[in-house]
Design a protein around this motif. Structure first.
Motif, PDB file in Angstrom:
ATOM      1  N   GLU A  57       0.809  -1.072  -0.091  1.00  0.00           N
ATOM      2  CA  GLU A  57      -0.006  -0.116   0.045  1.00  0.00           C
ATOM      3  C   GLU A  57       0.935   1.319   0.111  1.00  0.00           C
ATOM      4  N   SER A  58       2.097   1.256   0.714  1.00  0.00           N
ATOM      5  CA  SER A  58       2.940   2.445   0.644  1.00  0.00           C
ATOM      6  C   SER A  58       3.649   2.662  -0.554  1.00  0.00           C
ATOM      7  N   ALA A  59       3.714   1.471  -1.288  1.00  0.00           N
ATOM      8  CA  ALA A  59       4.460   1.499  -2.735  1.00  0.00           C
ATOM      9  C   ALA A  59       3.458   2.304  -3.579  1.00  0.00           C
ATOM     10  N   ARG A  60       2.114   1.812  -3.489  1.00  0.00           N
ATOM     11  CA  ARG A  60       0.983   2.327  -4.496  1.00  0.00           C
ATOM     12  C   ARG A  60       0.924   3.952  -4.060  1.00  0.00           C
ATOM     13  N   ALA A  61       1.100   4.279  -3.011  1.00  0.00           N
ATOM     14  CA  ALA A  61       0.907   5.730  -2.645  1.00  0.00           C
ATOM     15  C   ALA A  61       2.239   6.408  -2.980  1.00  0.00           C
ATOM     16  N   LEU A  62       3.320   6.122  -3.571  1.00  0.00           N
ATOM     17  CA  LEU A  62       4.345   6.726  -4.156  1.00  0.00           C
ATOM     18  C   LEU A  62       3.963   7.630  -5.414  1.00  0.00           C
ATOM     19  N   ARG A  63       2.928   7.201  -5.972  1.00  0.00           N
ATOM     20  CA  ARG A  63       2.277   7.987  -7.256  1.00  0.00           C
ATOM     21  C   ARG A  63       1.533   9.119  -6.757  1.00  0.00           C
ATOM     22  N   LEU A  64       1.220   9.111  -5.551  1.00  0.00           N
ATOM     23  CA  LEU A  64      -0.153  10.317  -5.300  1.00  0.00           C
ATOM     24  C   LEU A  64       0.928  11.467  -4.750  1.00  0.00           C
ATOM     25  N   PRO A  65       0.164  12.740  -4.834  1.00  0.00           N
ATOM     26  CA  PRO A  65       0.922  13.944  -4.442  1.00  0.00           C
ATOM     27  C   PRO A  65       1.223  13.886  -2.945  1.00  0.00           C
ATOM     28  N   SER A  66       2.265  14.630  -2.575  1.00  0.00           N
ATOM     29  CA  SER A  66       2.541  14.819  -1.074  1.00  0.00           C
ATOM     30  C   SER A  66       2.189  16.525  -0.872  1.00  0.00           C
ATOM     31  N   PHE A  67       1.629  16.594   0.340  1.00  0.00           N
ATOM     32  CA  PHE A  67       1.235  17.953   0.810  1.00  0.00           C
ATOM     33  C   PHE A  67       1.992  18.226   2.256  1.00  0.00           C
ATOM     34  N   THR A  68       2.568  19.399   2.098  1.00  0.00           N
ATOM     35  CA  THR A  68       3.333  19.598   3.404  1.00  0.00           C
ATOM     36  C   THR A  68       2.859  21.164   3.933  1.00  0.00           C
ATOM     37  N   LEU A  69       2.641  21.128   5.027  1.00  0.00           N
ATOM     38  CA  LEU A  69       2.381  22.240   5.853  1.00  0.00           C
ATOM     39  C   LEU A  69       3.633  22.728   6.699  1.00  0.00           C
ATOM     40  N   ASN A  70       4.146  23.922   6.581  1.00  0.00           N
ATOM     41  CA  ASN A  70       5.184  24.466   7.373  1.00  0.00           C
ATOM     42  C   ASN A  70       4.759  25.532   8.215  1.00  0.00           C
ATOM     43  N   ALA A  71       5.189  25.665   9.485  1.00  0.00           N
ATOM     44  CA  ALA A  71       4.833  26.731  10.464  1.00  0.00           C
ATOM     45  C   ALA A  71       6.251  27.188  11.050  1.00  0.00           C
ATOM     46  N   GLN A  72       6.160  28.336  11.401  1.00  0.00           N
ATOM     47  CA  GLN A  72       7.701  29.081  11.914  1.00  0.00           C
ATOM     48  C   GLN A  72       7.450  30.216  12.664  1.00  0.00           C
ATOM     49  N   GLY A  73       8.118  30.414  13.660  1.00  0.00           N
ATOM     50  CA  GLY A  73       8.209  31.626  14.114  1.00  0.00           C
ATOM     51  C   GLY A  73       9.560  32.030  14.618  1.00  0.00           C
ATOM     52  N   MET A  74      10.191  33.205  14.601  1.00  0.00           N
ATOM     53  CA  MET A  74      11.535  33.630  14.653  1.00  0.00           C
ATOM     54  C   MET A  74      11.759  34.979  15.122  1.00  0.00           C
ATOM     55  N   ARG A  75      12.712  35.293  15.736  1.00  0.00           N
ATOM     56  CA  ARG A  75      13.370  36.557  16.176  1.00  0.00           C
ATOM     57  C   ARG A  75      15.025  36.593  15.876  1.00  0.00           C
ATOM     58  N   THR A  76      15.487  37.586  14.810  1.00  0.00           N
ATOM     59  CA  THR A  76      16.741  37.831  14.677  1.00  0.00           C
ATOM     60  C   THR A  76      17.031  39.115  14.168  1.00  0.00           C
ATOM     61  N   ASN A  77      18.408  39.636  14.389  1.00  0.00           N
ATOM     62  CA  ASN A  77      19.089  40.711  13.935  1.00  0.00           C
ATOM     63  C   ASN A  77      20.116  40.576  12.775  1.00  0.00           C
ATOM     64  N   GLU A  78      20.231  39.314  12.413  1.00  0.00           N
ATOM     65  CA  GLU A  78      21.247  38.984  11.319  1.00  0.00           C
ATOM     66  C   GLU A  78      20.780  39.769  10.236  1.00  0.00           C
ATOM     67  N   PRO A  79      21.791  40.266   9.476  1.00  0.00           N
ATOM     68  CA  PRO A  79      21.322  41.497   8.590  1.00  0.00           C
ATOM     69  C   PRO A  79      20.665  40.805   7.210  1.00  0.00           C
ATOM     70  N   MET A  80      21.358  39.727   6.775  1.00  0.00           N
ATOM     71  CA  MET A  80      20.170  39.374   5.637  1.00  0.00           C
ATOM     72  C   MET A  80      18.972  38.723   5.731  1.00  0.00           C
TER      73      MET A  80
END
Length: 438
Positions: A57-80
């Motif tokens: 079943e996992s091999a059959r799922a290789l042809r399906l699209p993958s959907f990824t959600l990312n969440a982030q929070g940060m604080r910085t004074n690095e110039p770039m």
């Protein structure tokens, strides 16, 4: 004891003298089905089947699209990073280009996230080959489980009828013991009358002791056989009478030819190995993928920046020593699987020939053993009658009793061999053992 009485005892279920209780008689079919459902070894095999199915079943799922959600929070004074965060938040102003601010920005914070959809479009055949390999391996494991069930069924047949052999032997030992006791009473009376020698009575007592020792050994065999059947059926020692007769005059009518489950499994494993080789070779071919995404980065709930993207990319590992070596190894494994299938087919053909010859030999031994038993019973009756008339020495009567015991043991062993060899033939040909279908 006549053959008619033997058959009657076996049909009725033996071992009633052991105090087994009035339980429902156990047929060999019920014993086989109980083993298939309750034996821990077969349950473990079924878990392997389910694991292979999950992998497929996992091999059959290789042809399906993958959907990824990312969440982030940060604080910085690095110039770039600070400049990039402001840019993503869509709040860059003219003051942000001040070199002093660019070089030494104040710390800023941000929070946000992204959503990405990735869809493989072409992977050099790896996905299709992996899917097929997974399906073949799942089917191969299922076929292996069916073969394990048939092997267990054969073991149940051997244990089941081993109990009957041991219990019939016990019944015959009790007959012999009663006969020896009767001879002791008869000879003892003659010795008291001075018509026979004391040595003959002592000889009978020695025989009596031997029979008692034989009974203890046969009892051990009975208990061991019942414990062994209980192990196969997934419980403790089997209790109660057995309902299926040992002596079957005709074999079950063979059905349509079927392919052995282990050969089916080997064939599927060879196919899976071939597909695995294709998947390994696909690592050296280009792959194409589609990626869709959207992101956001917030300074505050209302002060934010949003963006999206769509991309089609091509990746081609033009040369990779490890991947090339893995492809060669996969092809070698595929060739090995094909050769193993050929060997197993040859082995199966040999097992069928040997099983057929074993059945034919067992049938001949059964016929001879039945004739020998009739002759031994007749000889014993005649010698015992002549001994009571004082015309034959006791040694001749004991010899006749020993010959009768030998004929009985030969008949039991022949019947057991015939029944178990038929089970072996069913296993070799792929037919359901004792006609029991999974």
């Amino acid at each position: 004891m006549s053959i008619k009485r033997l058959t009657a005892l076996l049909v009725a279920g033996l071992g009633m003298g052991l105090g087994l209780g009035a339980q429902e008689p156990l047929t060999v079919e019920r014993a086989i089905r109980r083993a298939w459902t309750d034996q821990a070894g077969l349950r473990a095999g079924q878990a392997l089947v389910e694991g292979r199915q999950a992998e497929a079943e996992s091999a059959r799922a290789l042809r399906l699209p993958s959907f990824t959600l990312n969440a982030q929070g940060m604080r910085t004074n690095e110039p770039m990073m600070a400049f990039g965060m402001k840019l993503n938040q869509a709040r860059i102003g003219a003051a942000d280009f001040n070199p002093l601010v660019l070089n030494h920005p104040d710390p800023i914070g941000a929070y946000g996230g992204s959503a990405v959809v990735q869809q493989p479009l072409y992977a050099g055949g790896r996905i299709t080959a992996a899917r097929r390999a997974g399906e073949f391996m799942a089917e191969a494991e299922q076929a292996s489980q069916e073969h394990r069930k048939q092997e267990t069924a054969r073991a149940v047949v051997e244990a089941y009828f081993g109990i009957q052999v041991a219990e019939q032997a016990l019944a015959w030992v009790d007959d012999t013991r009663a006969w020896v006791q009767g001879m002791e009473d008869f000879v003892g009376a003659r010795v008291a009358q001075g018509l026979m020698l004391e040595s003959e009575l002592q000889r009978l007592k020695a025989v009596h002791a031997q029979v008692d020792a034989q009974k203890a050994e046969v009892l051990r065999q009975v208990h061991t056989a019942r414990s062994g059947l209980g192990l196969l059926t997934g419980g403790g020692p089997v209790e109660g009478p057995l309902a299926t007769a040992l002596d079957v005059q005709e074999a079950t009518t063979p059905g349509a030819p079927v392919r052995r489950a282990d050969l089916v499994s080997a064939d599927l494993q060879a196919r899976a190995a071939t597909e695995g080789a294709k998947a390994a070779s696909g690592n050296l071919l280009p792959s194409v993928g589609l990626e869709l995404g959207a992101g956001t980065l917030h300074h505050s709930w209302s002060d934010k920046g949003n963006w999206s993207w769509a991309a089609v990319g091509l990746s081609w590992k033009v040369f990779s020593g490890p991947d090339r070596a893995k492809a060669n190894a996969a092809r070698a494994q595929a060739n090995a699987a094909k050769e193993m299938l050929s060997f197993k087919q040859q082995q199966a053909d040999h097992e069928v020939r040997a099983a057929k010859e074993a059945v034919a030999a067992a049938q001949a031994r059964c016929a001879a053993a039945k004739e020998s038993l009739l002759a031994a019973e007749t000889s014993k009756r005649l010698r015992e009658a002549r001994h009571r008339e004082g015309l034959t020495p006791l040694t001749d009567v004991l010899d006749a009793e020993a010959a009768l015991q030998g004929a009985r043991n030969l008949l039991l062993q022949s019947l057991y061999d015939l029944r178990t060899n038929r089970a072996a033939l069913d296993l070799a040909t792929g037919a359901p053992i004792e006609g029991v279908h999974p």
